[in-house]
Design a protein around this motif. Structure first.
Motif, PDB file in Angstrom:
ATOM      1  N   CYS B  16       0.831  -1.201   0.000  1.00 39.65           N
ATOM      2  CA  CYS B  16       0.000   0.000   0.000  1.00 39.65           C
ATOM      3  C   CYS B  16       0.870   1.257   0.000  1.00 39.65           C
ATOM      4  O   CYS B  16       0.627   2.212  -0.737  1.00 39.65           O
ATOM      5  CB  CYS B  16      -0.889  -0.028   1.240  1.00 39.65           C
ATOM      6  SG  CYS B  16      -2.198   1.189   1.181  1.00 39.65           S
ATOM      7  N   ARG B  17       1.919   1.206   0.826  1.00 43.09           N
ATOM      8  CA  ARG B  17       2.838   2.348   0.903  1.00 43.09           C
ATOM      9  C   ARG B  17       3.542   2.570  -0.436  1.00 43.09           C
ATOM     10  O   ARG B  17       3.728   3.685  -0.893  1.00 43.09           O
ATOM     11  CB  ARG B  17       3.902   2.078   1.974  1.00 43.09           C
ATOM     12  CG  ARG B  17       3.461   2.540   3.345  1.00 43.09           C
ATOM     13  CD  ARG B  17       4.604   2.449   4.312  1.00 43.09           C
ATOM     14  NE  ARG B  17       4.140   2.590   5.665  1.00 43.09           N
ATOM     15  CZ  ARG B  17       4.738   2.052   6.713  1.00 43.09           C
ATOM     16  NH1 ARG B  17       5.819   1.319   6.535  1.00 43.09           N
ATOM     17  NH2 ARG B  17       4.281   2.221   7.930  1.00 43.09           N
ATOM     18  N   ARG B  19       2.433   1.736  -3.366  1.00 42.20           N
ATOM     19  CA  ARG B  19       1.512   2.327  -4.350  1.00 42.20           C
ATOM     20  C   ARG B  19       1.372   3.830  -4.113  1.00 42.20           C
ATOM     21  O   ARG B  19       1.351   4.631  -5.038  1.00 42.20           O
ATOM     22  CB  ARG B  19       0.148   1.632  -4.263  1.00 42.20           C
ATOM     23  CG  ARG B  19       0.062   0.375  -5.137  1.00 42.20           C
ATOM     24  CD  ARG B  19      -1.394   0.016  -5.378  1.00 42.20           C
ATOM     25  NE  ARG B  19      -2.103  -0.245  -4.149  1.00 42.20           N
ATOM     26  CZ  ARG B  19      -2.065  -1.409  -3.484  1.00 42.20           C
ATOM     27  NH1 ARG B  19      -1.336  -2.405  -3.955  1.00 42.20           N
ATOM     28  NH2 ARG B  19      -2.741  -1.580  -2.377  1.00 42.20           N
ATOM     29  N   ARG B  20       1.261   4.175  -2.798  1.00 41.94           N
ATOM     30  CA  ARG B  20       1.117   5.594  -2.466  1.00 41.94           C
ATOM     31  C   ARG B  20       2.371   6.372  -2.896  1.00 41.94           C
ATOM     32  O   ARG B  20       2.288   7.459  -3.441  1.00 41.94           O
ATOM     33  CB  ARG B  20       0.894   5.753  -0.962  1.00 41.94           C
ATOM     34  CG  ARG B  20       0.282   7.117  -0.631  1.00 41.94           C
ATOM     35  CD  ARG B  20      -0.012   7.266   0.852  1.00 41.94           C
ATOM     36  NE  ARG B  20      -0.916   6.258   1.341  1.00 41.94           N
ATOM     37  CZ  ARG B  20      -0.812   5.668   2.543  1.00 41.94           C
ATOM     38  NH1 ARG B  20       0.179   5.996   3.350  1.00 41.94           N
ATOM     39  NH2 ARG B  20      -1.668   4.760   2.947  1.00 41.94           N
ATOM     40  N   ARG B  21       3.525   5.734  -2.648  1.00 47.31           N
ATOM     41  CA  ARG B  21       4.782   6.390  -3.014  1.00 47.31           C
ATOM     42  C   ARG B  21       4.861   6.577  -4.535  1.00 47.31           C
ATOM     43  O   ARG B  21       5.292   7.613  -5.024  1.00 47.31           O
ATOM     44  CB  ARG B  21       5.966   5.548  -2.516  1.00 47.31           C
ATOM     45  CG  ARG B  21       7.261   6.336  -2.476  1.00 47.31           C
ATOM     46  CD  ARG B  21       8.384   5.524  -1.888  1.00 47.31           C
ATOM     47  NE  ARG B  21       8.167   5.166  -0.507  1.00 47.31           N
ATOM     48  CZ  ARG B  21       8.852   4.207   0.136  1.00 47.31           C
ATOM     49  NH1 ARG B  21       9.756   3.511  -0.517  1.00 47.31           N
ATOM     50  NH2 ARG B  21       8.627   3.934   1.395  1.00 47.31           N
ATOM     51  N   HIS B  22       4.398   5.546  -5.255  1.00 42.93           N
ATOM     52  CA  HIS B  22       4.381   5.655  -6.726  1.00 42.93           C
ATOM     53  C   HIS B  22       3.495   6.800  -7.181  1.00 42.93           C
ATOM     54  O   HIS B  22       3.819   7.536  -8.107  1.00 42.93           O
ATOM     55  CB  HIS B  22       3.895   4.333  -7.335  1.00 42.93           C
ATOM     56  CG  HIS B  22       5.005   3.331  -7.445  1.00 42.93           C
ATOM     57  ND1 HIS B  22       4.796   2.044  -7.871  1.00 42.93           N
ATOM     58  CD2 HIS B  22       6.325   3.425  -7.191  1.00 42.93           C
ATOM     59  CE1 HIS B  22       5.951   1.389  -7.856  1.00 42.93           C
ATOM     60  NE2 HIS B  22       6.886   2.206  -7.444  1.00 42.93           N
ATOM     61  N   ARG B  23       2.337   6.894  -6.487  1.00 39.92           N
ATOM     62  CA  ARG B  23       1.399   7.962  -6.854  1.00 39.92           C
ATOM     63  C   ARG B  23       2.036   9.337  -6.626  1.00 39.92           C
ATOM     64  O   ARG B  23       1.955  10.228  -7.472  1.00 39.92           O
ATOM     65  CB  ARG B  23       0.114   7.833  -6.027  1.00 39.92           C
ATOM     66  CG  ARG B  23      -1.015   7.092  -6.776  1.00 39.92           C
ATOM     67  CD  ARG B  23      -2.366   7.488  -6.231  1.00 39.92           C
ATOM     68  NE  ARG B  23      -2.491   7.324  -4.795  1.00 39.92           N
ATOM     69  CZ  ARG B  23      -2.827   6.178  -4.190  1.00 39.92           C
ATOM     70  NH1 ARG B  23      -3.067   5.112  -4.913  1.00 39.92           N
ATOM     71  NH2 ARG B  23      -2.930   6.112  -2.880  1.00 39.92           N
ATOM     72  N   VAL B  24       2.679   9.457  -5.474  1.00 41.10           N
ATOM     73  CA  VAL B  24       3.329  10.744  -5.136  1.00 41.10           C
ATOM     74  C   VAL B  24       4.436  11.044  -6.142  1.00 41.10           C
ATOM     75  O   VAL B  24       4.565  12.164  -6.650  1.00 41.10           O
ATOM     76  CB  VAL B  24       3.895  10.696  -3.691  1.00 41.10           C
ATOM     77  CG1 VAL B  24       4.756  11.939  -3.412  1.00 41.10           C
ATOM     78  CG2 VAL B  24       2.763  10.607  -2.685  1.00 41.10           C
ATOM     79  N   ALA B  26       4.706   9.875  -9.166  1.00 38.16           N
ATOM     80  CA  ALA B  26       4.116  10.198 -10.474  1.00 38.16           C
ATOM     81  C   ALA B  26       3.658  11.655 -10.499  1.00 38.16           C
ATOM     82  O   ALA B  26       3.852  12.372 -11.487  1.00 38.16           O
ATOM     83  CB  ALA B  26       2.937   9.272 -10.755  1.00 38.16           C
ATOM     84  N   ARG B  27       3.053  12.100  -9.395  1.00 38.07           N
ATOM     85  CA  ARG B  27       2.594  13.501  -9.336  1.00 38.07           C
ATOM     86  C   ARG B  27       3.776  14.470  -9.349  1.00 38.07           C
ATOM     87  O   ARG B  27       3.709  15.527  -9.969  1.00 38.07           O
ATOM     88  CB  ARG B  27       1.755  13.725  -8.080  1.00 38.07           C
ATOM     89  CG  ARG B  27       0.336  13.223  -8.270  1.00 38.07           C
ATOM     90  CD  ARG B  27      -0.473  13.294  -7.025  1.00 38.07           C
ATOM     91  NE  ARG B  27      -1.705  12.559  -7.196  1.00 38.07           N
ATOM     92  CZ  ARG B  27      -2.527  12.249  -6.218  1.00 38.07           C
ATOM     93  NH1 ARG B  27      -2.236  12.600  -4.978  1.00 38.07           N
ATOM     94  NH2 ARG B  27      -3.632  11.582  -6.448  1.00 38.07           N
TER      95      ARG B  27
END
Lengths: 369, 298
Positions: B16-17, B19-24, B26-27
């Protein structure tokens, strides 16, 4: 930009002045500027002895300055600098918006743009006592450009090739009459004030007319002749006269003079109906913090020798007869460029007020027709 | 059920972390380009749209935002509509010209050996290395009376050709300047085609013209459509080429917009013209986008 002001001619400094200069030294004012402030400063031509230092920014055309005027001035007035930015616009709107930007201390502008800038209240009135060299400028030019120092002007007349046309041209009427015969070999200037102004002269009106019916007639005359025009050009207008691809050109005096040097068969005509002329000069911007410097530089540039350097560099028609002895013979002896009797028949373009929009619309209609 | 109610294990938490890190991440990666687009594209666009509803005093250049639509009303005048139609006409004509020249050229390049292809592509791209203005002004010398084109025409036909400062010279200038923008997307489309398809068509008896019409053209269609968009849109708003090669006699809508901004200083009206032109182009692009799948499927 730091400026040190004060009367350099004074040998006694007030305590406040001494403290102020000391503070200025503390924040890094160049020593030369302070030295300059303590020594007499003069352009040697009766200029004011007010001390000047700092950098004045000028909006100018590229290379539209005497080749050594700025260097001579900066050598004479240590700590004073003139920074030229090649951003001068030939459009009134462009010029006025530059002046409003607050970026410049003074600018090259024509009388129309200057008139509009004065109407808005962004032109600084000059202290003429600090610009005594204005006396060298002809009275007519001073009247045509009252809010700054006139530097140059450009008459809009006719350049043509008598050997190809086969008859003498002496008027705008001749141009309109001969255009169908030489269709595709006639060029006009691509600037509304010059082109429409000359057309108004052809029609017998003022080149600064704001009368709608006269402007409508002007539009009709231009649309009528347009099919016979090779082009409306704003650079190298008369170049085609050299090889004969153009036989008649509505053109500026300096451009015809330049082309005539390469093709002696080209002739210049002062049209019988009269001519319009733009007149350009330097104006100071109200928001400037370096007005004394600007005025001193204006005075310096008007010294006949310095002004001659400007004319020799640019090859423009000139406004100071006193400079003639220092101007190269090719220009001084050229009847096209010399401020002679023909100037009396010239109408200078000036600010048109609210009619500016009407002129613009009509010009666009002519171009789009 | 036990598994469902049990707290997530350490592996799930780290996933989960991640994925969140990937999202951050990517942003963060997209942030510079998003900021660039926002500041230099979206903001000016909004500004121009706001300006287009304003009113300007042409003496003081002071703008008041009274939300008037008068600027758009003036666009309906014959002067502007006529100029818009002329721009449309020139833009369509030059896009067609680019397509007619670009398609065979791109096809020819793809049929060469890789080394020759690279050389020919460089030939297409190299003109971009010199200034656009210099390239356009060079056409003045080529097309002027007594210039190479005139001399050639006179030598061949005995007649002089006066092309400079006509709509034809503008069209020549636009086709010349925009041709690489047509060639490259078509080349990309054709370069992916298996050359054996052409051999198969030939084996099945298709003569070169039929081969070109039935095989090359359909396969080049996506590139052709991209080229039409890339060429057609900027050609519509072109103002430098008409200014230099048109001799001030043929106005395009781009020239009027430039004139309103730089000569007249009428920002509200210039903005209204720009927004109107952009709207027209967007409508045309959306229409093309709607029919694009059908065109590509044919």
């Amino acid at each position: 930009m730091t400026q040190v002001s004060g009367n350099a001619g004074d040998s006694v400094l007030t305590r406040r002045e001494l403290l102020r200069r000391g503070a200025a030294l503390g924040v890094g004012v160049p020593t030369t500027a302070l030295l300059d402030a303590c020594t007499s400063s003069s352009s040697g031509s009766g200029a004011s002895t007010t001390s000047i230092a700092g950098t004045a920014v000028m909006s100018n055309y590229p290379s539209w300055m005497g080749s050594h005027v700025v260097a001579d001035f900066e050598r004479l007035h240590r700590g004073s600098h003139i920074k030229q930015v090649s951003s001068a616009s030939s459009s009134i709107a462009g010029t006025v918006q530059q002046l409003k930007s607050g970026t410049y201390d003074f600018a090259l502008a024509d009388a129309s743009a200057t008139g509009q800038a004065v109407a808005i209240g962004i032109v600084a009135p000059l202290d003429w006592s600090k610009i005594p060299n204005i006396k060298f400028v002809g009275q007519g030019f001073r009247q045509g450009f009252p809010h700054g120092i006139p530097t140059d002007y450009g008459k809009v007349g006719i350049g043509y090739r008598p050997d190809l046309v086969g008859e003498k041209i002496s008027s705008w009427h001749d141009v309109w009459r001969l255009a169908p015969k030489f269709s595709g070999k006639v060029v006009f200037i691509d600037i509304d004030r010059d082109c429409m102004g000359s057309t108004l002269k052809y029609l017998g009106h003022s080149g600064n007319s704001t009368v709608p019916s006269q402007l409508k007639a002007c539009k009709d005359a231009l649309i009528g002749i347009k099919p016979h025009l090779q082009a409306f050009l704003n650079t190298n207008v008369g170049q085609g006269l050299q090889d004969g691809s153009t036989v008649i050109a509505m053109d500026w005096d300096y451009d015809v003079a330049l082309n005539k040097q390469k093709q002696p068969k080209i002739e210049w005509v002062f049209p019988a109906e009269g001519m319009v002329a733009y007149i350009e000069g330097w104006i100071a911007v109200k928001s400037s913090r370096h007005l004394p410097l600007v005025e001193t530089f204006m005075n310096f540039a008007l010294e006949p020798k310095q002004y001659a350097d400007f004319v020799n560099t640019t090859g423009t028609a000139y406004v100071e007869s006193a400079a003639t002895p220092f101007i190269t013979k090719a220009i001084a002896d050229n009847p096209v460029l010399r401020p002679g009797q023909a100037v009396a028949n010239v109408e200078y373009e000036h600010f048109l007020g609210q009619a500016t929009a009407l002129w613009t619309t009509i010009w666009q209609e002519v171009k789009a027709a | 059920m036990v598994a469902a109610s049990a707290p997530p294990g350490p592996g799930a938490v780290s996933g989960c972390r991640l994925r969140r890190r990937h999202r951050v991440l990517a942003r963060l990666l997209v942030a510079p380009s998003a900021a660039w687009t926002l500041v230099f594209f979206v903001a000016p666009l909004v500004l121009i749209t706001v300006f287009s509803f304003g009113r300007e005093n042409l003496v003081t250049f002071n703008i008041t935002f009274g939300w008037t639509a008068a600027n758009y009303g003036a666009f309906g005048g014959s002067l502007y509509l006529g100029t818009l139609l002329r721009s449309l006409d020139l833009s369509l004509g030059t896009t067609l010209g680019c397509a007619l020249l670009g398609l065979p050229l791109a096809y020819f390049i793809t049929r060469q050996r890789p080394g020759v292809q690279r050389l020919l592509l460089a030939g297409v791209i190299v003109p971009f290395w010199t200034s656009f203005l210099v390239r356009t002004y060079s056409w003045v010398n080529l097309l002027q009376s007594g210039g190479p084109v005139d001399r050639l025409a006179h030598g061949l036909t005995g007649h002089h050709v006066e092309v400079l400062y006509t709509p034809t010279s503008i069209a020549i200038g636009i086709v010349y300047s925009y041709l690489p923008l047509m060639v490259l997307p078509i080349y990309v489309a054709l370069e992916r085609v298996n050359p054996e398809l052409y051999d198969a068509a030939a084996d099945l008896g298709a003569r070169p013209w039929r081969q070109f019409r039935r095989v090359v053209l359909p396969l080049a269609r996506p590139g052709l459509i991209a080229g039409i968009i890339i060429v057609g849109v900027p050609a519509m708003g072109e103002y430098v080429i008409p200014e230099i090669l048109g001799g001030g006699k043929t106005l395009m809508i781009g020239n009027i917009i430039v004139s309103e901004f730089l000569d007249v200083g009428n920002y509200p009206f210039g903005s209204a013209l720009a927004v109107s032109l952009m709207t027209i182009l967007m409508i045309m692009l959306f229409a093309l986008r709607r029919v694009q799948p059908a065109l590509e499927a044919r």
